[in-house]
Design a protein around this motif. Structure first.
Motif, PDB file in Angstrom:
ATOM      1  N   GLY A 106       1.779   4.811  10.064  1.00  0.00           N
ATOM      2  CA  GLY A 106       3.064   4.125  10.075  1.00  0.00           C
ATOM      3  C   GLY A 106       3.250   3.084   8.994  1.00  0.00           C
ATOM      4  O   GLY A 106       4.294   2.430   8.934  1.00  0.00           O
ATOM      5  N   LEU A 107       2.253   2.947   8.095  1.00  0.00           N
ATOM      6  CA  LEU A 107       2.375   1.969   7.007  1.00  0.00           C
ATOM      7  C   LEU A 107       2.984   2.630   5.767  1.00  0.00           C
ATOM      8  O   LEU A 107       2.807   3.815   5.512  1.00  0.00           O
ATOM      9  CB  LEU A 107       0.999   1.404   6.654  1.00  0.00           C
ATOM     10  N   GLY A 108       3.678   1.843   4.970  1.00  0.00           N
ATOM     11  CA  GLY A 108       4.185   2.319   3.688  1.00  0.00           C
ATOM     12  C   GLY A 108       5.132   3.492   3.785  1.00  0.00           C
ATOM     13  O   GLY A 108       5.204   4.310   2.875  1.00  0.00           O
TER      14      GLY A 108
ATOM     15  N   TYR B  93       1.621   4.800  -4.659  1.00  0.00           N
ATOM     16  CA  TYR B  93       0.978   3.524  -4.962  1.00  0.00           C
ATOM     17  C   TYR B  93       1.468   2.396  -4.062  1.00  0.00           C
ATOM     18  O   TYR B  93       0.695   1.526  -3.663  1.00  0.00           O
ATOM     19  CB  TYR B  93       1.148   3.186  -6.443  1.00  0.00           C
ATOM     20  N   GLY B  94       2.741   2.413  -3.699  1.00  0.00           N
ATOM     21  CA  GLY B  94       3.212   1.428  -2.738  1.00  0.00           C
ATOM     22  C   GLY B  94       2.594   1.641  -1.371  1.00  0.00           C
ATOM     23  O   GLY B  94       2.258   0.677  -0.669  1.00  0.00           O
ATOM     24  N   TRP B  95       2.449   2.903  -0.998  1.00  0.00           N
ATOM     25  CA  TRP B  95       1.777   3.219   0.269  1.00  0.00           C
ATOM     26  C   TRP B  95       0.321   2.750   0.227  1.00  0.00           C
ATOM     27  O   TRP B  95      -0.187   2.195   1.202  1.00  0.00           O
ATOM     28  CB  TRP B  95       1.868   4.717   0.520  1.00  0.00           C
ATOM     29  N   CYS B  96      -0.354   2.965  -0.917  1.00  0.00           N
ATOM     30  CA  CYS B  96      -1.735   2.488  -1.061  1.00  0.00           C
ATOM     31  C   CYS B  96      -1.810   0.970  -0.933  1.00  0.00           C
ATOM     32  O   CYS B  96      -2.735   0.436  -0.316  1.00  0.00           O
ATOM     33  CB  CYS B  96      -2.310   2.919  -2.411  1.00  0.00           C
ATOM     34  N   ASP B  97      -0.845   0.261  -1.523  1.00  0.00           N
ATOM     35  CA  ASP B  97      -0.836  -1.193  -1.401  1.00  0.00           C
ATOM     36  C   ASP B  97      -0.793  -1.604   0.065  1.00  0.00           C
ATOM     37  O   ASP B  97      -1.472  -2.557   0.485  1.00  0.00           O
ATOM     38  CB  ASP B  97       0.374  -1.778  -2.127  1.00  0.00           C
ATOM     39  N   SER B  98       0.004  -0.902   0.846  1.00  0.00           N
ATOM     40  CA  SER B  98       0.145  -1.237   2.257  1.00  0.00           C
ATOM     41  C   SER B  98      -1.091  -0.851   3.053  1.00  0.00           C
ATOM     42  O   SER B  98      -1.637  -1.666   3.804  1.00  0.00           O
ATOM     43  CB  SER B  98       1.379  -0.525   2.822  1.00  0.00           C
ATOM     44  N   MET B  99      -1.562   0.387   2.862  1.00  0.00           N
ATOM     45  CA  MET B  99      -2.668   0.895   3.666  1.00  0.00           C
ATOM     46  C   MET B  99      -4.011   0.335   3.205  1.00  0.00           C
ATOM     47  O   MET B  99      -4.769  -0.258   3.978  1.00  0.00           O
ATOM     48  CB  MET B  99      -2.674   2.424   3.596  1.00  0.00           C
ATOM     49  N   LEU B 100      -4.324   0.492   1.912  1.00  0.00           N
ATOM     50  CA  LEU B 100      -5.606   0.016   1.399  1.00  0.00           C
ATOM     51  C   LEU B 100      -5.614  -1.501   1.195  1.00  0.00           C
ATOM     52  O   LEU B 100      -6.688  -2.116   1.148  1.00  0.00           O
ATOM     53  CB  LEU B 100      -5.940   0.730   0.097  1.00  0.00           C
ATOM     54  N   GLY B 101      -4.432  -2.090   1.107  1.00  0.00           N
ATOM     55  CA  GLY B 101      -4.371  -3.544   1.123  1.00  0.00           C
ATOM     56  C   GLY B 101      -4.805  -4.108   2.466  1.00  0.00           C
ATOM     57  O   GLY B 101      -5.231  -5.263   2.569  1.00  0.00           O
TER      58      GLY B 101
ATOM     59  N   GLY C 234      -5.094 -10.733   6.248  1.00  0.00           N
ATOM     60  CA  GLY C 234      -4.337  -9.657   5.620  1.00  0.00           C
ATOM     61  C   GLY C 234      -3.988  -8.662   6.703  1.00  0.00           C
ATOM     62  O   GLY C 234      -4.860  -8.275   7.482  1.00  0.00           O
ATOM     63  N   HIS C 235      -2.756  -8.258   6.810  1.00  0.00           N
ATOM     64  CA  HIS C 235      -2.359  -7.413   7.918  1.00  0.00           C
ATOM     65  C   HIS C 235      -1.325  -6.404   7.453  1.00  0.00           C
ATOM     66  O   HIS C 235      -0.714  -6.558   6.378  1.00  0.00           O
ATOM     67  CB  HIS C 235      -1.820  -8.263   9.075  1.00  0.00           C
ATOM     68  N   PRO C 236      -1.091  -5.329   8.240  1.00  0.00           N
ATOM     69  CA  PRO C 236      -0.130  -4.308   7.819  1.00  0.00           C
ATOM     70  C   PRO C 236       1.246  -4.890   7.537  1.00  0.00           C
ATOM     71  O   PRO C 236       1.688  -5.839   8.190  1.00  0.00           O
ATOM     72  CB  PRO C 236      -0.093  -3.359   9.041  1.00  0.00           C
TER      73      PRO C 236
END
Length: 454
Positions: A76-78, A84-92, A451-453
């Protein structure tokens, strides 16, 4: 221990032919976790236990040739972003997780795959170097490193779940000296090779040339492939951003000699005819993730054309954070529909081909088809039992096609690894399953403040 499976609609997916190996009333003998015999009609053998499936399908467990099992708690993230935006959200988010949290997340993700009939996975572990946002199509490469335990606990999670897996590690070539890079990778490979080889099927490199700022990244990965005798799968030509920059990186792998060592390209969407031709000529393969490619708006890979040109192709579920439901039937149907919509030709992707790509095809590109991917004598007895009557899909005019097009996890009765039941109507038999679920649900509260979703 021996097990005799009887009255099965067997789909065996034999090697060396396009025939799906369908047997209308088949039986299969399992001895010591491996397939000992297969036949039709009345069995000519006996066993300690008998499993009468009463006309249900029995087919190979699915193989996911591209997976990130640590992402099970990050769905449900990104959703509004491309890669890359999805990666920022998930891997961030994972950048703030501990090794122990990654263990439970990976274990949960592995059990989730098993509950959906996926018995073997090529698993990309979250690298030791934390994720950084992309700038002009590449990372800066100066994020901090985590300890080796961050990787080893992810491998342990796969093992404890009971899924068969190839363990892939990033080399993080931008941190430390060249000696440091190889020492870290050697430690990761060494741990994988201490694990039970019946489950840990091999070690591999998570190819990172696509986003690495280091011009020697491909050469270092090739040196590691040769030095450690490992495979390599690179996320490559996936996202529709910075396409020319991405395509320019192909020459780095080609010139370093990676293609001839059996490099796998993950996604391989933003290609050119020249890149496909060179990849095929060099001996590379690709892993196709249709559901993920749709979810992240990445595009549609030219899979039929690649196959026709001689490329070996497998299919992956990618991860729970960009496939959402670990459903191989959904993944197969999406793949079929995407290709048919693109080509306007139903023959461009037939159900029989799609099933082969998500089983034996995946095992072939991973180099583990001698052990998994089909129901053949000598291989591990990894199989699913799928009942077309619950819910009832009606007459099976073309059984194999109905298996691909009309089945779903609702029909999945049981999942067996080595002839042992690991999921019973979606419920894991693993003693750690309940704790894994509880640990995963604790994550959001634990990550608040670190750091959170978003």
């Amino acid at each position: 221990m021996s097990l005799l499976v009887t009255h099965a609609r067997l789909i065996t997916i034999p090697a060396g032919t396009d025939d799906p190996g369908y047997i209308d009333d088949g039986w299969m003998l399992v001895e010591d976790g491996r397939i000992a015999a297969i036949g039709s009609g009345t069995p000519s053998v006996t066993a300690e236990e008998t499993l009468d499936v009463a006309g249900a399908f029995v087919a190979p467990g699915f193989v996911s040739s591209h997976s990130h099992l640590f992402t099970s708690g990050l769905r449900g993230l990104g959703v509004a972003d491309t890669l890359y935006g999805w990666c920022d959200s998930m891997l961030g988010t994972t950048a703030h997780m501990t090794a122990e949290q990654m263990y439970w997340s990976t274990l949960h993700g592995s059990l989730d795959f098993l509950s959906h009939g996926v018995t073997t996975a090529y698993n990309f572990t979250d690298p030791l170097q934390a994720w950084e946002s992309m700038v002009d199509g590449k990372r800066v490469g100066n994020a901090p490193l985590r300890t080796i335990e961050y990787h080893t606990r992810q491998a342990d999670g796969c093992l404890d779940a009971g899924i068969r897996f190839v363990d892939a590690s990033g080399m993080d070539v931008t941190v430390g000296t060249r000696g440091d890079v190889f020492d870290r990778f050697a430690a990761e490979v060494a741990h994988t090779r201490t694990l039970d080889p019946a489950y840990a099927l091999g070690a591999s490199i998570m190819g990172q040339v696509q986003w690495s700022p280091d011009p020697e990244a491909a050469e270092l990965e090739v040196e590691a492939m040769r030095r450690f005798g490992v495979t390599n799968q690179a996320h490559f030509l996936e996202s529709p951003e910075a396409i020319e920059h991405q395509q320019s990186k192909f020459a780095l792998y080609r010139d370093a000699g990676a293609l001839g060592l059996g490099l796998m390209f993950g996604h391989f969407i933003q290609t050119t005819p020249e890149i496909i031709a060179e990849a095929v000529a060099g001996g590379a393969s690709m892993s196709w993730q249709p559901a993920s490619n749709g979810r992240l708006a990445s595009g549609v890979a030219l899979v039929p054309e690649m196959i026709d040109s001689g490329m070996r192709v497998g299919v992956g579920l990618d991860d729970q954070a960009c496939t959402d439901v670990s459903d191989p039937w959904q993944n197969m149907r999406m793949g079929i529909y995407m290709q048919r919509a693109r080509t306007k030709d139903p023959l461009s992707m037939m159900p029989e081909r799609m099933l082969r790509l998500h089983t034996l095809g995946g095992a072939e590109i991973m180099g583990v088809d001698d052990r998994v991917g089909s129901l053949e004598v000598g291989k591990f007895a990894d199989f699913v039992v799928v009942d077309p009557r619950h819910p009832d899909v009606g007459p099976l005019w073309h059984p194999v096609r109905s298996y691909v097009l009309a089945m779903s996890p609702r029909n999945l009765v049981g999942v067996y690894v080595g002839g042992t039941l690991v999921s019973d109507r979606g419920v894991s038999t693993n003693p750690l399953a309940e704790e894994a679920s509880a640990r995963l649900h604790e994550l959001p509260a634990q990550l608040v403040g670190r750091g959170h979703p978003h």
